[in-house]
Design a protein around this motif. Structure first.
Motif, PDB file in Angstrom:
ATOM      1  N   UNK A 231      21.326  -2.124  11.899  1.00  0.00           N
ATOM      2  CA  UNK A 231      20.151  -2.208  12.769  1.00  0.00           C
ATOM      3  C   UNK A 231      20.006  -3.560  13.448  1.00  0.00           C
ATOM      4  N   UNK A 232      20.484  -4.620  12.807  1.00  0.00           N
ATOM      5  CA  UNK A 232      20.369  -5.947  13.385  1.00  0.00           C
ATOM      6  C   UNK A 232      19.123  -6.684  12.928  1.00  0.00           C
ATOM      7  N   UNK A 233      19.000  -7.923  13.356  1.00  0.00           N
ATOM      8  CA  UNK A 233      17.893  -8.785  12.942  1.00  0.00           C
ATOM      9  C   UNK A 233      16.651  -8.524  13.792  1.00  0.00           C
ATOM     10  N   UNK A 234      15.577  -8.142  13.136  1.00  0.00           N
ATOM     11  CA  UNK A 234      14.302  -7.979  13.810  1.00  0.00           C
ATOM     12  C   UNK A 234      13.493  -9.261  13.756  1.00  0.00           C
ATOM     13  N   UNK A 235      12.235  -9.167  14.124  1.00  0.00           N
ATOM     14  CA  UNK A 235      11.361 -10.332  14.195  1.00  0.00           C
ATOM     15  C   UNK A 235      11.293 -11.080  12.872  1.00  0.00           C
ATOM     16  N   UNK A 236      11.175 -10.347  11.781  1.00  0.00           N
ATOM     17  CA  UNK A 236      11.072 -10.992  10.467  1.00  0.00           C
ATOM     18  C   UNK A 236      12.248 -11.922  10.220  1.00  0.00           C
ATOM     19  N   UNK A 237      13.456 -11.424  10.431  1.00  0.00           N
ATOM     20  CA  UNK A 237      14.631 -12.242  10.136  1.00  0.00           C
ATOM     21  C   UNK A 237      14.793 -13.398  11.109  1.00  0.00           C
ATOM     22  N   UNK A 238      14.398 -13.217  12.343  1.00  0.00           N
ATOM     23  CA  UNK A 238      14.453 -14.330  13.287  1.00  0.00           C
ATOM     24  C   UNK A 238      13.539 -15.463  12.825  1.00  0.00           C
ATOM     25  N   UNK A 324      13.155 -14.183  19.629  1.00  0.00           N
ATOM     26  CA  UNK A 324      12.422 -12.940  19.346  1.00  0.00           C
ATOM     27  C   UNK A 324      13.120 -11.765  20.034  1.00  0.00           C
ATOM     28  N   UNK A 325      13.405 -10.669  19.313  1.00  0.00           N
ATOM     29  CA  UNK A 325      14.058  -9.518  19.941  1.00  0.00           C
ATOM     30  C   UNK A 325      13.244  -8.966  21.101  1.00  0.00           C
TER      31      UNK A 325
END
Length: 360
Positions: A231-238, A324-325
């Motif tokens: 899925x990739x990095x969302x806001x949390x991981x960024x 941010x995505x």
């Protein structure tokens, strides 16, 4: 329903009490004759037992959180000097991350033996830190060829660290529900991961020496990582990658603290994902499920308890904004990031973000 999903090629074995035999079998399968073992000084004795029956030419113990580039270069040089042909990493996310850094430039196969619930072993994601900036990427060379899961190896992990590590895995699940490349398969894996973690973590806390809870958490952590890798990095991981790299905050605790704030910020704008998360928790809402779990296991509460200074909030928000995505469920402004970080720094009620969002 239209999507494409790629399943990563990897052998995964759950082998309670048999890690050494499983590692030996995996090294033989890879035709390894010169094994480099990567494990921190604290894990050295455990790694010695796990790799007792493989042809080790080097034991490398310089493991540093967030994998500084300089440490990665030293490990790469050591692997080349000793002509290693297989890497075996025994430990948590930092240890796996260092093995990935070596594999990224050498192509050496990795056999990963996790002792925490970090999940890095099941992803093709790498991360390196230099000059207070953490850079991440994906590359098939860093995906471990095999994972050996043995719940007995997690028994020495203190309960508080087990809680933080498992909540880090839970963050992989939640982020995977709305991350940039998410698809129905990722969401299904993430939902089952949430269910397993929500069942296993309280059991682990109640009976730390029993394997049942720890095995459920390992299973959930694996599912969470597979979902996240796709899925990739969302806001949390960024957010957490910036905080970890720039301020050297502890990885698992940072994820554990930030998670409820990102969930509160995004949930109303992603009702289908919120329903999936709530259903996986068996709760009326995603917030209720997460809040109930966090209360049951005495989760970390505030970033100020883990090294973030109040004075750093504004700079951190600026640093995060550029990553941010674009397809986050809800638009994210600099003010939003400041509010999220300040609330997480204080350990404030996450629902104050949701209420602010409704007013705006």
């Amino acid at each position: 329903m239209r999507f494409q999903h790629e399943t990563l090629p990897q052998r995964v074995g759950f082998t309670p009490g048999d890690a050494a035999a499983a590692v030996e079998a995996e090294v033989k399968r890879l035709r390894g004759r010169r094994v480099m073992v990567i494990a921190s000084t604290a894990e050295a004795d455990l790694a010695g037992r796990v790799t007792a029956d493989v042809p080790v030419v080097l034991r490398h113990e310089e493991v540093v959180m967030h994998v500084p580039v300089a440490a990665a270069e030293r490990a790469r040089a050591a692997a080349a000097t000793h002509e290693a042909d297989v890497l075996v990493c025994v430990g948590g996310g930092s240890t796996t991350g260092l093995a990935k850094a070596v594999a990224l430039t050498s192509g050496l196969p990795i056999v990963a033996v996790p002792t925490t619930y970090a999940g890095s072993e099941a992803t093709s994601v790498w991360g390196l830190t230099e000059r207070a900036r953490k850079t991440t990427g994906t590359d098939p060379r860093v995906l471990p060829r095999a994972i050996v899961y043995d719940a007995t190896l997690t028994l020495s992990l203190p309960v508080a660290m087990s809680v933080a590590s498992a909540l880090n895995a839970l963050a992989h699940c939640v982020d995977s529900m709305w991350a940039p490349r998410t698809d129905p398969i990722d969401q299904a894996l993430a939902g089952e991961g949430i269910r397993a973690l929500a069942a296993g973590l309280p059991a682990l806390v109640a009976e730390p020496t029993a394997l049942a809870g720890r095995e459920q958490v390992l299973y959930g952590a694996y599912l969470s990582a597979v979902a996240f890798s796709s899925a990739g990095s969302g806001l949390h991981h960024k957010i957490c990658h910036v905080l970890g790299g720039a301020y050297n905050l502890p990885h698992a605790q940072t994820h554990a603290v930030v998670l409820p704030y990102v969930l509160a910020f995004n949930a109303a704008a992603a009702p289908e994902a919120e329903h999936r998360i709530a259903e996986a928790f068996g709760a009326a809402s995603a917030h209720d499920g997460l809040n109930r779990l966090r209360g049951a296991v005495n989760a970390p509460r505030a970033l100020r308890d883990h090294g973030l200074a109040e004075a750093d909030i504004d700079d951190a928000a600026h640093a995060i904004l550029g990553s941010v995505p674009a397809n986050n469920p809800r638009p994210v402004t600099l003010l939003d990031l400041r509010r999220i970080l300040r609330a997480a720094w204080q350990g404030a009620d996450p629902l104050t973000l949701e209420k602010d969002g409704e007013e705006n």
